[in-house]
Design a protein around this motif. Structure first.
Motif: not given
Length: 392
Positions: A93, A97, A100, A102-103, A106-107
């Motif tokens: 993750n 990202d 960081k 994205k929440t 989010n994957e």
């Protein structure tokens, strides 16, 4: 900037040819999107988290060096089973990202599968080595959406022209294991076609995907290969070229290895207790090398967090390397490396008849959960392949 492709062009209704023999009338008027079937997970867990989604949005080209591939065949690796359960999520993750932005979560929906053999459908503006219609193969890095889908996006430097003598089903069995073995033996271990003649190589876990490829690679480069596997795999590894076979089920592996001369190189696909005894069978003070593919790198980051996990990993690796160097042998870790260039070299070996795919079983696209169970049970002789193009 997004690089437009006809697959997701926001234009008036049009007719798109999405693949040879596969014409579809599609309305591309906004806000409708072109969709495809894919096997996805929406959370980590056991096999019941796998689901077939028929409404996944077609991938599109975001960077000028990317290509879209129509997947004809894919295959499964142990990393797919591990990723399904959440293994490596922390590190992957961060790669997906790094800022960081994205929440959490989010994957998802996440498409698994690393190997692909298929046909190029569209190329980014800077791609010059491939064109639509080319038959290609690739191994997609684990931080990207995978290949258990009708289409997948890959970077041009991850892709190679498929060996001409292989079907898509056969070709899909090789990229991930081939690149993993190549990374371990060539990039990490320093072995190549010019320095392997006469070298004694020990491969632990020789009947799996990486092991069966590694045997063939070492024999193509002129080495003497000893394979450690179970008795029921003896005929397979012997056929692939292994000179000596050690059956770990028939007695103490160490005692059997004591009857043989020492080795110049050990590839460990098993890990665990193997590491405690394997290094004793290397020639000391001669440049002999032990390379393991079983490392705590991702596990440390899952357990300790990214920063502490990387620190712990660095300490562990450094400590072991120094400890064994003082005993006259090299200790190293190896990891899968995506590379179209290395696949080009592997394709040459395949085309010359020196490497052949080893396939345990082929499943249809609808049988993906069954294929995962087969991999999870272990002891597959070679690869588990998914026929994606013929989905029924």
């Amino acid at each position: 900037m997004l690089y437009p492709t006809p697959l997701l062009c926001r234009a008036a209704p049009a007719r798109l040819l999405l693949g040879p023999g596969c014409s579809r009338w599609l309305s591309l008027s906004c806000p409708r999107q072109v969709v495809m079937p894919a096997w996805v997970i929406n959370r980590y867990g056991q096999n019941n988290v796998l689901r077939l989604a028929n409404n996944m949005v077609l991938p599109f080209i975001r960077l000028p060096n990317e290509v879209i591939i129509r997947v004809h065949a894919a295959s499964l690796n142990p990393i797919d089973v591990n990723m399904r359960s959440g293994y490596g999520a922390a590190a992957l993750n961060i790669r997906r990202d790094p800022l960081k932005i994205k929440t959490t979560g989010n994957e998802f929906p996440l498409i698994l599968g690393r190997d692909v053999s298929g046909v190029v459908m569209e190329c980014g503006l800077s791609v010059s080595c491939f064109k639509p219609g080319d038959e290609v193969w690739a191994a997609i890095p684990p931080w990207k959406q995978g290949t258990l889908s009708e289409f997948v996006v890959a970077s041009g430097n991850e892709v190679s022209l498929k060996p001409k003598g292989l079907s898509h089903t056969e070709a899909a069995a090789l990229p991930y294991v081939g690149l993993t073995a190549w990374s371990a033996m060539n990039q990490t271990g320093g072995l190549n076609q010019n320095n392997c003649a006469g070298k004694r190589i020990l491969i632990v876990g020789a009947s799996g995907g990486v092991g069966t490829f590694a045997i063939q690679l070492m024999k193509a480069w002129g080495a003497h290969v000893t394979a450690v596997c179970s008795q029921d795999a003896k005929s397979l590894v012997t056929k692939l070229g292994a000179d000596d076979v050690i059956d770990y089920k028939s007695g103490d592996t160490e005692e059997q290895l004591k009857l043989l001369p020492l080795f110049d190189f050990i590839l460990d696909n098993v890990g665990g207790s193997t590491e405690k005894w394997a290094l004793h069978f290397l020639k000391r003070w001669s440049g002999a090398t032990y390379v393991t593919l079983v490392t705590p790198f991702l596990l440390n980051m899952d357990r300790l967090g990214v920063a502490d996990g990387m620190l712990q990993t660095g300490i562990t690796m450094s400590t072991k390397a120094v400890k064994h160097l003082c005993k006259g042998v090299h200790y190293r870790w190896a990891f899968f490396t995506p590379s179209g260039i290395f696949l080009d070299e592997i394709a040459e070996l395949v085309n010359s008849g020196k490497i052949h795919p080893v396939i345990d079983e082929v499943f249809s696209f609808s049988e993906v959960p069954k294929a995962f169970l087969k991999v999870e049970q272990g002891h597959a002789r070679g690869k588990i392949v998914i026929n994606v193009l013929n989905k029924i």
